[in-house]
Write an enzyme that holds these catalytic residues in place. Sequence first.
Site, short mmCIF file in Angstrom:
data_model
loop_
_atom_site.label_atom_id
_atom_site.label_comp_id
_atom_site.label_asym_id
_atom_site.label_seq_id
_atom_site.Cartn_x
_atom_site.Cartn_y
_atom_site.Cartn_z
CG ASP A 130 2.03 -22.26 13.54
OD1 ASP A 130 3.07 -22.82 13.95
OD2 ASP A 130 1.90 -21.86 12.37
CE1 TYR B 6 11.36 -18.80 15.34
CE2 TYR B 6 13.73 -18.85 15.08
CZ TYR B 6 12.48 -19.35 14.78
OH TYR B 6 12.36 -20.39 13.90
CG LEU C 170 16.35 -22.32 14.69
CD1 LEU C 170 16.15 -21.48 15.95
CD2 LEU C 170 17.82 -22.59 14.47
CE LYS D 17 3.65 -22.29 9.01
NZ LYS D 17 3.65 -21.53 10.25
CB THR E 64 8.23 -23.32 7.48
OG1 THR E 64 8.34 -21.98 7.93
CG2 THR E 64 9.37 -23.63 6.54
CB ALA F 19 -5.18 -10.41 9.43
N GLY G 131 9.75 -15.54 19.75
CA GLY G 131 9.09 -16.71 19.16
C GLY G 131 9.78 -18.05 19.35
N GLY H 195 -1.33 -16.19 8.23
CA GLY H 195 -1.45 -17.56 8.75
C GLY H 195 -1.19 -17.68 10.24
P1 NDP Z 1 1.71 -14.31 6.33
O1 NDP Z 1 2.45 -13.88 5.10
O2 NDP Z 1 0.59 -15.27 6.24
O3 NDP Z 1 1.10 -12.98 7.06
C1 NDP Z 1 1.89 -11.85 7.29
C2 NDP Z 1 1.08 -10.82 8.07
O4 NDP Z 1 1.99 -9.78 8.45
C3 NDP Z 1 -0.03 -10.17 7.29
O5 NDP Z 1 -1.07 -9.86 8.18
C4 NDP Z 1 0.63 -8.88 6.77
O6 NDP Z 1 -0.28 -7.80 6.63
C5 NDP Z 1 1.55 -8.55 7.90
N1 NDP Z 1 2.72 -7.79 7.44
C6 NDP Z 1 3.67 -8.21 6.57
N2 NDP Z 1 4.62 -7.27 6.43
C7 NDP Z 1 4.26 -6.22 7.23
C8 NDP Z 1 4.83 -4.95 7.51
N3 NDP Z 1 5.97 -4.56 6.94
N4 NDP Z 1 4.18 -4.13 8.37
C9 NDP Z 1 3.02 -4.51 8.95
N5 NDP Z 1 2.42 -5.72 8.72
C10 NDP Z 1 3.04 -6.56 7.87
O7 NDP Z 1 2.85 -14.82 7.34
P2 NDP Z 1 2.65 -15.79 8.61
O8 NDP Z 1 1.45 -15.33 9.34
O9 NDP Z 1 2.75 -17.20 8.20
O10 NDP Z 1 3.97 -15.46 9.45
C11 NDP Z 1 4.15 -14.21 10.09
C12 NDP Z 1 5.37 -14.29 11.00
O11 NDP Z 1 5.05 -15.13 12.11
C13 NDP Z 1 6.57 -14.97 10.34
O12 NDP Z 1 7.39 -14.00 9.77
C14 NDP Z 1 7.26 -15.69 11.47
O13 NDP Z 1 8.36 -14.91 11.91
C15 NDP Z 1 6.21 -15.76 12.56
N6 NDP Z 1 5.92 -17.17 12.92
C16 NDP Z 1 6.55 -17.69 14.01
C17 NDP Z 1 6.31 -18.99 14.41
C18 NDP Z 1 7.01 -19.54 15.62
O14 NDP Z 1 6.89 -20.73 15.90
N7 NDP Z 1 7.71 -18.73 16.36
C19 NDP Z 1 5.36 -19.86 13.68
C20 NDP Z 1 4.73 -19.19 12.55
C21 NDP Z 1 5.02 -17.91 12.20
P3 NDP Z 1 -1.15 -7.55 5.27
O15 NDP Z 1 -2.33 -8.46 5.39
O16 NDP Z 1 -1.51 -6.11 5.37
O17 NDP Z 1 -0.24 -7.88 4.14
#
Ligand code: NDP
Length: 311
Positions: free
Chosen positions: A130, A260, A44, A94, A90, A156, A281, A158
């Site tokens: 972020d 979101y 968006l 990152k 995105t 844990a 979000g 990004g």
């Molecule tokens: P990453 O891929 O870097 O990290 C994903 C994390 O989620 C890891 O800790 C992973 O755990 C965990 N995870 C993934 N799938 C599952 C599951 N099915 N059950 C439990 N834990 C899970 O992604 P990002 O951190 O970059 O993004 C995460 C989310 O944050 C995005 O999907 C987005 O929706 C949201 N976001 C929103 C923003 C906003 O402005 N609103 C900005 C940035 C992100 P593990 O280490 O065990 O694999």
Amino acid sequence: MRVGQVQMKEVYTLEDLRNWREIADKISPPIRLGVFGDPVMHSLSPQLQNAALKDAEIEMQYARFHIHPDELREAVQLARDCRFVGLNFTVPHKIAAAGLVDSVDESSKKIGAINTVRIVDGALAGFNTDGEGFGRAIRDHFAIDLRDLRVLVLGAGGAARAIAFHCASERCERLVIVNRDPKKANRLIDELRPGFIGPRVLGPVARLEAVPWEESAIRFQLANLDLVVNATPLGLQARDPSPIPARALAPHLMVFDTVYGTAKTPFVRAAEEAGARAADGRLMLMHQGAASFEIWFERPAPFTAMREALK
Ligand code: NDP
């Protein structure tokens, strides 16, 4: 989106950047900003940033670019050569983007990822908005500062890292990390520890700790927490469960979902069912975008126009 001689496309590619002079000449105001992602159609950010540019009377447009991971280096160089003034990154770019810029600010170094680049005289400076966007969203929705809060972050990756380091820099009362892979949570706790040295009286619970992704362990923590944050992708798919079920949540909690969508997320629904206050979000998206705008243009972002654009 504004219309020049030719309407801006929904999404551009690396091939378009290679032929940018030909494309850009036909579009007015010129595209000088954009988001790189894979996928990127859901973003968006163009809606948000084009509303801000129009309101601020800046004669530029912001576009979406579908860039594959193996194309990122060339795409960033082309954006610089084509006189872009800024970029957002995105998923999944990152972390890789942080290695492609000339400088990275201190907080992004700790996070290990950037979502914003400012380009001045051909030099690329990287930032991560972020965490700042998250902090502003919490203040905006719950009218409270992180420094007063005991926070639990699910994830844990990004986004979780940006949020956790921002909580540390704001000196939050307490921080608990819960991740599916416990090793990643423990590593993050070790990195955060220097930000949590110092006396604070919290009773029987640790000020900084990693907790297993188990309902009983999480439930035990909730009595000593104020804010619970989902920084995993759980909720992006309509059939996803809430990361914490409604039965484990409590009315005293504030719940923030970084996810979101068009409908309420499962986590927001679970929070409301439990009588807790909740936000999704979109607010974080708006505030991280506003922080990017402020980096690019060194002026306050037009919040009202940006908020309207996301309604
Ligand atoms: P990453 O891929 O870097 O990290 C994903 C994390 O989620 C890891 O800790 C992973 O755990 C965990 N995870 C993934 N799938 C599952 C599951 N099915 N059950 C439990 N834990 C899970 O992604 P990002 O951190 O970059 O993004 C995460 C989310 O944050 C995005 O999907 C987005 O929706 C949201 N976001 C929103 C923003 C906003 O402005 N609103 C900005 C940035 C992100 P593990 O280490 O065990 O694999």
